[in-house]
Write a protein that holds these residues in place. Structure first.
Motif, PDB file in Angstrom:
ATOM      1  N   PRO A   1      35.611  61.875  33.135  1.00  0.00           N
ATOM      2  CA  PRO A   1      34.856  62.090  34.388  1.00  0.00           C
ATOM      3  C   PRO A   1      34.148  60.833  34.884  1.00  0.00           C
ATOM      4  CG  PRO A   1      34.495  63.908  32.880  1.00  0.00           C
ATOM      5  CD  PRO A   1      35.246  62.870  32.104  1.00  0.00           C
ATOM      6  N   LYS A   2      33.597  60.032  33.961  1.00  0.00           N
ATOM      7  CA  LYS A   2      32.957  58.784  34.371  1.00  0.00           C
ATOM      8  C   LYS A   2      33.975  57.799  34.925  1.00  0.00           C
ATOM      9  CE  LYS A   2      29.011  58.845  31.188  1.00  0.00           C
ATOM     10  NZ  LYS A   2      28.339  58.112  30.090  1.00  0.00           N
ATOM     11  N   ILE A   3      35.128  57.697  34.272  1.00  0.00           N
ATOM     12  CA  ILE A   3      36.182  56.781  34.746  1.00  0.00           C
ATOM     13  C   ILE A   3      36.650  57.203  36.132  1.00  0.00           C
ATOM     14  CG2 ILE A   3      38.463  55.844  34.269  1.00  0.00           C
ATOM     15  CD1 ILE A   3      37.939  56.352  31.304  1.00  0.00           C
ATOM     16  N   LEU A   4      36.847  58.499  36.317  1.00  0.00           N
ATOM     17  CA  LEU A   4      37.273  59.009  37.619  1.00  0.00           C
ATOM     18  C   LEU A   4      36.226  58.729  38.683  1.00  0.00           C
ATOM     19  CD1 LEU A   4      39.257  60.653  39.337  1.00  0.00           C
ATOM     20  CD2 LEU A   4      38.122  62.726  38.526  1.00  0.00           C
ATOM     21  N   GLY A   5      34.958  58.940  38.346  1.00  0.00           N
ATOM     22  CA  GLY A   5      33.885  58.710  39.309  1.00  0.00           C
ATOM     23  C   GLY A   5      33.770  57.260  39.723  1.00  0.00           C
ATOM     24  N   VAL A   6      33.794  56.344  38.761  1.00  0.00           N
ATOM     25  CA  VAL A   6      33.641  54.929  39.086  1.00  0.00           C
ATOM     26  C   VAL A   6      34.876  54.416  39.827  1.00  0.00           C
ATOM     27  CG1 VAL A   6      34.628  53.874  37.003  1.00  0.00           C
ATOM     28  CG2 VAL A   6      32.700  52.786  38.142  1.00  0.00           C
ATOM     29  N   THR A   7      36.047  55.001  39.573  1.00  0.00           N
ATOM     30  CA  THR A   7      37.258  54.620  40.311  1.00  0.00           C
ATOM     31  C   THR A   7      37.128  54.989  41.785  1.00  0.00           C
ATOM     32  OG1 THR A   7      38.618  54.932  38.328  1.00  0.00           O
ATOM     33  CG2 THR A   7      39.753  54.883  40.446  1.00  0.00           C
ATOM     34  N   LEU A   8      36.610  56.169  42.054  1.00  0.00           N
ATOM     35  CA  LEU A   8      36.437  56.603  43.445  1.00  0.00           C
ATOM     36  C   LEU A   8      35.382  55.761  44.161  1.00  0.00           C
ATOM     37  CD1 LEU A   8      36.574  60.498  43.097  1.00  0.00           C
ATOM     38  CD2 LEU A   8      38.295  58.995  44.064  1.00  0.00           C
ATOM     39  N   VAL A   9      34.299  55.423  43.461  1.00  0.00           N
ATOM     40  CA  VAL A   9      33.255  54.596  44.075  1.00  0.00           C
ATOM     41  C   VAL A   9      33.800  53.211  44.401  1.00  0.00           C
ATOM     42  CG1 VAL A   9      31.050  53.458  43.644  1.00  0.00           C
ATOM     43  CG2 VAL A   9      31.345  55.852  43.044  1.00  0.00           C
ATOM     44  N   ALA A  10      34.564  52.630  43.479  1.00  0.00           N
ATOM     45  CA  ALA A  10      35.161  51.317  43.731  1.00  0.00           C
ATOM     46  C   ALA A  10      36.125  51.367  44.912  1.00  0.00           C
ATOM     47  CB  ALA A  10      35.883  50.823  42.478  1.00  0.00           C
ATOM     48  N   ALA A  11      36.937  52.419  44.974  1.00  0.00           N
ATOM     49  CA  ALA A  11      37.865  52.568  46.099  1.00  0.00           C
ATOM     50  C   ALA A  11      37.117  52.718  47.418  1.00  0.00           C
ATOM     51  CB  ALA A  11      38.771  53.788  45.868  1.00  0.00           C
ATOM     52  N   PHE A  12      35.998  53.454  47.384  1.00  0.00           N
ATOM     53  CA  PHE A  12      35.188  53.626  48.593  1.00  0.00           C
ATOM     54  C   PHE A  12      34.675  52.283  49.104  1.00  0.00           C
ATOM     55  CE2 PHE A  12      30.820  53.895  50.230  1.00  0.00           C
ATOM     56  CZ  PHE A  12      31.044  54.604  51.403  1.00  0.00           C
ATOM     57  N   PHE A  13      34.175  51.436  48.217  1.00  0.00           N
ATOM     58  CA  PHE A  13      33.639  50.146  48.631  1.00  0.00           C
ATOM     59  C   PHE A  13      34.742  49.242  49.195  1.00  0.00           C
ATOM     60  CE2 PHE A  13      29.838  50.886  45.824  1.00  0.00           C
ATOM     61  CZ  PHE A  13      28.917  50.817  46.848  1.00  0.00           C
ATOM     62  N   ILE A  14      35.906  49.262  48.583  1.00  0.00           N
ATOM     63  CA  ILE A  14      37.008  48.434  49.080  1.00  0.00           C
ATOM     64  C   ILE A  14      37.429  48.883  50.480  1.00  0.00           C
ATOM     65  CG2 ILE A  14      39.429  47.807  48.705  1.00  0.00           C
ATOM     66  CD1 ILE A  14      38.865  47.928  45.707  1.00  0.00           C
ATOM     67  N   ILE A  15      37.554  50.189  50.682  1.00  0.00           N
ATOM     68  CA  ILE A  15      37.939  50.717  51.989  1.00  0.00           C
ATOM     69  C   ILE A  15      36.848  50.442  53.019  1.00  0.00           C
ATOM     70  CG2 ILE A  15      38.410  52.840  53.270  1.00  0.00           C
ATOM     71  CD1 ILE A  15      39.772  53.912  50.743  1.00  0.00           C
TER      72      ILE A  15
ATOM     73  N   PHE B   1      38.694  56.599  61.567  1.00  0.00           N
ATOM     74  CA  PHE B   1      39.545  57.734  61.192  1.00  0.00           C
ATOM     75  C   PHE B   1      40.612  57.306  60.189  1.00  0.00           C
ATOM     76  CE2 PHE B   1      43.356  60.370  61.916  1.00  0.00           C
ATOM     77  CZ  PHE B   1      42.829  61.621  61.609  1.00  0.00           C
ATOM     78  N   ALA B   2      41.211  56.150  60.413  1.00  0.00           N
ATOM     79  CA  ALA B   2      42.218  55.656  59.473  1.00  0.00           C
ATOM     80  C   ALA B   2      41.609  55.393  58.095  1.00  0.00           C
ATOM     81  CB  ALA B   2      42.857  54.372  60.020  1.00  0.00           C
ATOM     82  N   ALA B   3      40.366  54.893  58.062  1.00  0.00           N
ATOM     83  CA  ALA B   3      39.701  54.648  56.779  1.00  0.00           C
ATOM     84  C   ALA B   3      39.428  55.952  56.046  1.00  0.00           C
ATOM     85  CB  ALA B   3      38.399  53.883  57.010  1.00  0.00           C
ATOM     86  N   LEU B   4      39.031  57.007  56.770  1.00  0.00           N
ATOM     87  CA  LEU B   4      38.786  58.303  56.146  1.00  0.00           C
ATOM     88  C   LEU B   4      40.074  58.895  55.573  1.00  0.00           C
ATOM     89  CD1 LEU B   4      36.284  59.881  58.712  1.00  0.00           C
ATOM     90  CD2 LEU B   4      35.771  58.953  56.435  1.00  0.00           C
ATOM     91  N   VAL B   5      41.158  58.761  56.326  1.00  0.00           N
ATOM     92  CA  VAL B   5      42.454  59.252  55.827  1.00  0.00           C
ATOM     93  C   VAL B   5      42.867  58.488  54.577  1.00  0.00           C
ATOM     94  CG1 VAL B   5      44.908  59.445  56.370  1.00  0.00           C
ATOM     95  CG2 VAL B   5      43.204  60.062  58.088  1.00  0.00           C
ATOM     96  N   LEU B   6      42.679  57.176  54.605  1.00  0.00           N
ATOM     97  CA  LEU B   6      43.028  56.360  53.446  1.00  0.00           C
ATOM     98  C   LEU B   6      42.187  56.741  52.232  1.00  0.00           C
ATOM     99  CD1 LEU B   6      44.625  54.037  52.205  1.00  0.00           C
ATOM    100  CD2 LEU B   6      42.913  52.458  53.119  1.00  0.00           C
ATOM    101  N   LEU B   7      40.898  57.034  52.448  1.00  0.00           N
ATOM    102  CA  LEU B   7      40.030  57.433  51.345  1.00  0.00           C
ATOM    103  C   LEU B   7      40.494  58.764  50.759  1.00  0.00           C
ATOM    104  CD1 LEU B   7      37.520  56.683  49.750  1.00  0.00           C
ATOM    105  CD2 LEU B   7      36.146  57.937  51.417  1.00  0.00           C
ATOM    106  N   LEU B   8      40.955  59.683  51.601  1.00  0.00           N
ATOM    107  CA  LEU B   8      41.486  60.954  51.114  1.00  0.00           C
ATOM    108  C   LEU B   8      42.758  60.733  50.296  1.00  0.00           C
ATOM    109  CD1 LEU B   8      41.332  64.047  51.098  1.00  0.00           C
ATOM    110  CD2 LEU B   8      42.670  64.047  53.212  1.00  0.00           C
ATOM    111  N   VAL B   9      43.624  59.830  50.771  1.00  0.00           N
ATOM    112  CA  VAL B   9      44.857  59.523  50.033  1.00  0.00           C
ATOM    113  C   VAL B   9      44.535  58.898  48.673  1.00  0.00           C
ATOM    114  CG1 VAL B   9      46.941  58.088  50.040  1.00  0.00           C
ATOM    115  CG2 VAL B   9      46.254  59.292  52.124  1.00  0.00           C
ATOM    116  N   VAL B  10      43.587  57.971  48.667  1.00  0.00           N
ATOM    117  CA  VAL B  10      43.194  57.346  47.403  1.00  0.00           C
ATOM    118  C   VAL B  10      42.622  58.384  46.448  1.00  0.00           C
ATOM    119  CG1 VAL B  10      41.560  55.725  46.350  1.00  0.00           C
ATOM    120  CG2 VAL B  10      42.823  55.063  48.395  1.00  0.00           C
ATOM    121  N   SER B  11      41.826  59.319  46.971  1.00  0.00           N
ATOM    122  CA  SER B  11      41.282  60.387  46.132  1.00  0.00           C
ATOM    123  C   SER B  11      42.401  61.236  45.532  1.00  0.00           C
ATOM    124  CB  SER B  11      40.335  61.269  46.950  1.00  0.00           C
ATOM    125  OG  SER B  11      39.275  60.522  47.489  1.00  0.00           O
ATOM    126  N   ALA B  12      43.421  61.537  46.353  1.00  0.00           N
ATOM    127  CA  ALA B  12      44.542  62.338  45.856  1.00  0.00           C
ATOM    128  C   ALA B  12      45.328  61.588  44.786  1.00  0.00           C
ATOM    129  CB  ALA B  12      45.463  62.723  47.020  1.00  0.00           C
TER     130      ALA B  12
END
Length: 336
Positions: free
Chosen positions: A302-316, A10-21
């Motif tokens: 859009p590509k930069i935004l997408g790859v940033t989110l994917v990288a953040a997902f893998f780190i989390i 749950f904490a990881a999901l919240v963190l992923l939402l914060v990173v997305s924001a």
């Protein structure tokens, strides 16, 4: 244990939402705070000399004419339900998961990222196995035989590994084993499912280049931690009880060292899964790192935004797995 897993997930999901924001704010909020208009924002998502009709379509598709919270809601919604972009009578569908749509080359972002994921995952996982085995084993032996010839030699090599940049060691490996001695010539990525042997052969040099750097760090850290751990009272107690030396080292010494090693391993692996930029450039691998460099060069937001989110997902994700492994390595984590 189950409650601990649920809490950490749950904490990881919240963190992923914060990173997305935060990521969304960097690309959409900060430009507005800097004074950019909706037309100026839309111009960044399309090619040179756009027509007024194209500018209007971009503004409407991305919601630049709407409040920021509605834009963010649409951004989160499209990740799970997809989106449709209309251009006059025509419409383009961005399928789930919709990480955005490149209005410059008229392609969805996620399929492009997905096609490059096997390259980056293969590179990161293979190198991680090498550097963990080489780094930890070298560090343990060096700690058990301090100031020996092996210790001095291995720490000297480790110092060289830490000091030499990846673009130097990678280029040197290519020169020696691909051009001077064509053992690994004509390197190119091959899918594991197509030919496992060719897959491994074409990734050996990138694996070694990455593992040389990281195993040096892990060897030095393991040696330092093991030297401290092997002098602890519980190690002397284990030896006094008559346990064999191998069990003392592995069961009591190495297990205590694994906690800090897991911490940096989660960060290192997560960063590499988000794109090993330099290694992919040196060995001409078309992975996430090369995709990010290309997107930045084309100013394709859009590509930069997408790859940033994917990288953040893998780190989390890697840090979540490390937290769960903590509980397996050290039972005190579950109690805390």
């Amino acid at each position: 244990m189950l409650a601990y897993i649920i809490r950490r997930t749950f904490a990881a999901l919240v963190l992923l939402l914060v990173v997305s924001a935060v990521t969304f704010g960097i690309f959409f909020l900060l430009p507005r705070l800097a004074g950019e208009t909706a037309d100026q924002l839309a111009a960044q998502y399309i090619g040179k000399n756009p027509s007024p009709e194209a500018m209007l379509a971009i503004k409407k598709n991305l919601g630049f004419d709407q409040p920021l919270y509605i834009q963010f809601g649409r951004f989160i919604k499209q990740l799970f339900f997809g989106a449709q972009y209309k251009f006059g009578p025509d419409a383009t569908t961005c399928h789930v998961p919709c990480f955005g749509y490149s209005f410059k080359n008229h392609l969805e972002v996620w399929p492009e990222i997905e096609s490059r994921l096997p390259v980056t995952i293969s590179l990161a996982i293979g190198a991680a196995v090498l550097w963990v085995l080489a780094g930890i084993s070298t560090g343990v032996v060096s700690a058990l035989k301090p100031r020996s010839i092996f210790d001095r030699l291995s720490m000297g090599v480790a110092l060289a590994g830490v000091s030499l940049p990846i673009f130097f060691t990678g280029a040197l490996l290519l020169f020696l084993f691909s051009y001077q001695w064509p053992i690994f010539d004509n390197l190119h990525y091959v899918n594991f499912t197509d030919d496992p042997l060719s897959w491994a052969r074409n990734l050996v040099l990138p694996w070694i280049a990455l593992a040389f750097l990281y195993s040096a760090l892990y060897a030095r850290l393991t040696r330092s931690e093991m030297l401290d751990t092997m002098n602890e009272d519980y190690i002397r107690t284990a030896r006094a009880k008559g346990l064999i030396e191998r069990r003392v080292v592995v069961r009591h010494g190495l297990r205590a060292v694994l906690t800090p090693l897991l911490t940096i391993f989660g960060m290192d692996l997560g960063l590499l899964l988000g794109g090993a930029v330099i290694t992919e450039q040196v060995f001409s691998l078309q992975g996430i790192g090369a995709f990010a460099v290309s997107a930045i060069g084309d100013n394709d937001l859009p590509k930069i935004l997408g790859v940033t989110l994917v990288a953040a997902f893998f780190i989390i994700l890697c840090n979540l797995l490390v937290d769960l492994l903590y509980a397996a390595v050290d039972p005190r984590v579950r109690l805390s």
